[in-house]
Write a protein that holds these residues in place. Structure first.
Motif, PDB file in Angstrom:
ATOM      1  N   GLY A 220      46.721  92.848 109.953  1.00  0.00           N
ATOM      2  CA  GLY A 220      45.637  93.068 110.907  1.00  0.00           C
ATOM      3  C   GLY A 220      44.286  92.668 110.373  1.00  0.00           C
ATOM      4  O   GLY A 220      43.262  93.292 110.694  1.00  0.00           O
ATOM      5  N   LEU A 221      44.243  91.613 109.572  1.00  0.00           N
ATOM      6  CA  LEU A 221      43.009  91.176 108.930  1.00  0.00           C
ATOM      7  C   LEU A 221      42.474  89.865 109.513  1.00  0.00           C
ATOM      8  O   LEU A 221      41.673  89.183 108.879  1.00  0.00           O
ATOM      9  N   GLY A 222      42.929  89.519 110.704  1.00  0.00           N
ATOM     10  CA  GLY A 222      42.540  88.237 111.285  1.00  0.00           C
ATOM     11  C   GLY A 222      41.051  88.053 111.443  1.00  0.00           C
ATOM     12  O   GLY A 222      40.534  86.929 111.357  1.00  0.00           O
ATOM     13  N   ASP A 223      40.310  89.159 111.671  1.00  0.00           N
ATOM     14  CA  ASP A 223      38.862  89.054 111.860  1.00  0.00           C
ATOM     15  C   ASP A 223      38.070  89.417 110.605  1.00  0.00           C
ATOM     16  O   ASP A 223      36.848  89.494 110.636  1.00  0.00           O
ATOM     17  N   ARG A 224      38.771  89.622 109.491  1.00  0.00           N
ATOM     18  CA  ARG A 224      38.099  90.016 108.241  1.00  0.00           C
ATOM     19  C   ARG A 224      38.368  89.064 107.084  1.00  0.00           C
ATOM     20  O   ARG A 224      37.643  89.081 106.087  1.00  0.00           O
ATOM     21  N   VAL A 225      39.414  88.245 107.206  1.00  0.00           N
ATOM     22  CA  VAL A 225      39.803  87.326 106.129  1.00  0.00           C
ATOM     23  C   VAL A 225      39.725  85.894 106.644  1.00  0.00           C
ATOM     24  O   VAL A 225      40.316  85.564 107.680  1.00  0.00           O
TER      25      VAL A 225
ATOM     26  N   PHE B  24      42.905  94.024  99.550  1.00  0.00           N
ATOM     27  CA  PHE B  24      41.815  94.100 100.522  1.00  0.00           C
ATOM     28  C   PHE B  24      42.213  94.982 101.709  1.00  0.00           C
ATOM     29  O   PHE B  24      41.385  95.725 102.257  1.00  0.00           O
ATOM     30  N   ASP B  25      43.469  94.922 102.082  1.00  0.00           N
ATOM     31  CA  ASP B  25      43.959  95.747 103.186  1.00  0.00           C
ATOM     32  C   ASP B  25      43.785  97.232 102.876  1.00  0.00           C
ATOM     33  O   ASP B  25      43.474  98.035 103.769  1.00  0.00           O
TER      34      ASP B  25
END
Length: 367
Positions: free
Chosen positions: A242-247, A210-211
């Motif tokens: 850096g996926l804290g707001d997407r995952v 996903f990243d």
């Protein structure tokens, strides 16, 4: 018909989900169903059971500090289970999962009861300890029938056991399409995954894939439903990428259908599976699906290119390429989604339970 079923616990999990479906089906048929679990019953079953199902927690779980304690505890487990099975007075005994199967086979020696054991993973990819493997080799020939989920699982066992093995897939239920009273659960467009946070599920691989797509598909989010020992590692990897707001990792949910029906794409990234219920349930909801092509499981469910996509390599690049293809093409997602619900016909409850009842009729006839 009186049947006693044995499983370690009825917490959240694929085998437990299948057990609940089976016992409820037979209870609704008017069978006398006794369900024995090894746990202490302090937590109620995660999956609802019919009121007529007699659930008896045996309170014989727990880790052993050393080999001698382990021997003593297992002797106790065998004795307690033997008493419970004897007093339930069944026509047949059905056990789920390897260690529990071994204890059940030892506990039923001399009771003159037909015993069926069911293997719920791919034994070639999911080894058990040397002691349990030796016990499995010693006890499984005593089973009247061994039920596995796939041809690959059957091939694991010795030629001497082949005539005792039946392949029975897991049943797939038709979901109830009801309007969600709590509103939208997912930030769309949404990729969804479901499973225990364990090594074999390879959710780290899914996060890495996903990243690779986060900039190409900035509107998409990823939600992984489940819980487990690897949560800290997954949360750490999410932040590192850096996926804290997407995952999103909301934990275990009672009704995953509420989430699945809102998603746009389902992805399974496992390194091995048995016959994954999560994948079946996603397809039953009409989701386009992508799965790694495990040695067994997904390839028995997905018809590659017809109702889903199989990814030959268990790596982030291959998974990301397949995800990118579907995330970029709504028409292709809709084409696959249109055929996905056929899984409920191919593995319908009536078909699968007919296979189970044929096995039971066979072993009762042999007794």
């Amino acid at each position: 018909m009186k049947i006693t079923l044995v499983i370690a616990s009825m917490d959240c999990g694929g085998a437990q989900r299948v057990m609940s479906i089976i016992v409820n089906y037979w209870a609704r048929k008017g069978w006398k169903v006794t369900l024995l679990t090894i746990d202490d019953g302090s937590e109620p079953p995660f999956y609802d059971l019919e009121k007529s199902v007699l659930h008896i927690p045996l309170e014989i779980a727990g880790a052993s500090g050393n080999l001698l304690a382990g021997l003593w505890n297992n002797l106790k487990r065998i004795y307690v289970m033997r008493q419970a099975i004897f007093y339930s007075n069944p026509d047949v005994v059905l056990s789920f999962i390897d260690e529990t199967n071994v204890i059940t086979l030892l506990a039923t020696q001399g009771l003159n009861l037909p015993v069926v054991v069911s293997v719920h993973t791919d034994p070639t990819a999911c080894p058990i300890s040397k002691i349990w493997e030796q016990l499995r080799q010693w006890t499984y020939p005593r089973a009247d029938k061994i039920v596995v989920l796939s041809q690959a699982a059957q091939n694991f066992f010795s030629p001497q056991l082949q005539n005792r093995i039946s392949i029975i897939p897991n049943p797939v239920l038709r979901p109830k399409f009801e309007k969600n009273p709590f509103g939208q659960q997912l930030v769309k467009p949404a990729v969804i995954a479901l499973g225990r946070f364990a090594e074999e599920k390879r959710f780290d691989l899914l996060l890495q894939a996903f990243d690779k797509l986060k900039d190409r598909h900035p509107q998409w989010t990823l939600t992984i439903l489940g819980e487990g020992e690897l949560r800290p590692e997954l949360e750490s990897l999410r932040q590192e990428l850096g996926l804290g707001d997407r995952v999103y990792l909301p934990g275990v949910v009672k009704n995953p259908y509420e989430f699945l029906q809102q998603a746009d794409l389902f992805v399974m990234s496992s390194s091995f599976e048995g016959f994954p219920m999560a994948l079946c349930e996603a397809m039953a909801c009409g989701l386009p699906v992508i799965s790694t092509d495990c040695p067994s499981g997904p390839r028995e469910i997905i018809r590659d290119g017809v109702d889903g996509i199989l990814v030959s390599k268990v790596d982030a690049e291959a998974l990301a390429a397949a995800m990118d293809k579907l995330m970029s093409d709504e028409e292709e997602r809709q084409r696959l989604a249109a055929r996905a619900p056929e899984v409920t016909q191919r593995f319908s409850l009536e078909t699968v339970m007919g296979m189970w009842e044929a096995v039971i009729s066979e072993v009762i006839g042999e007794t």
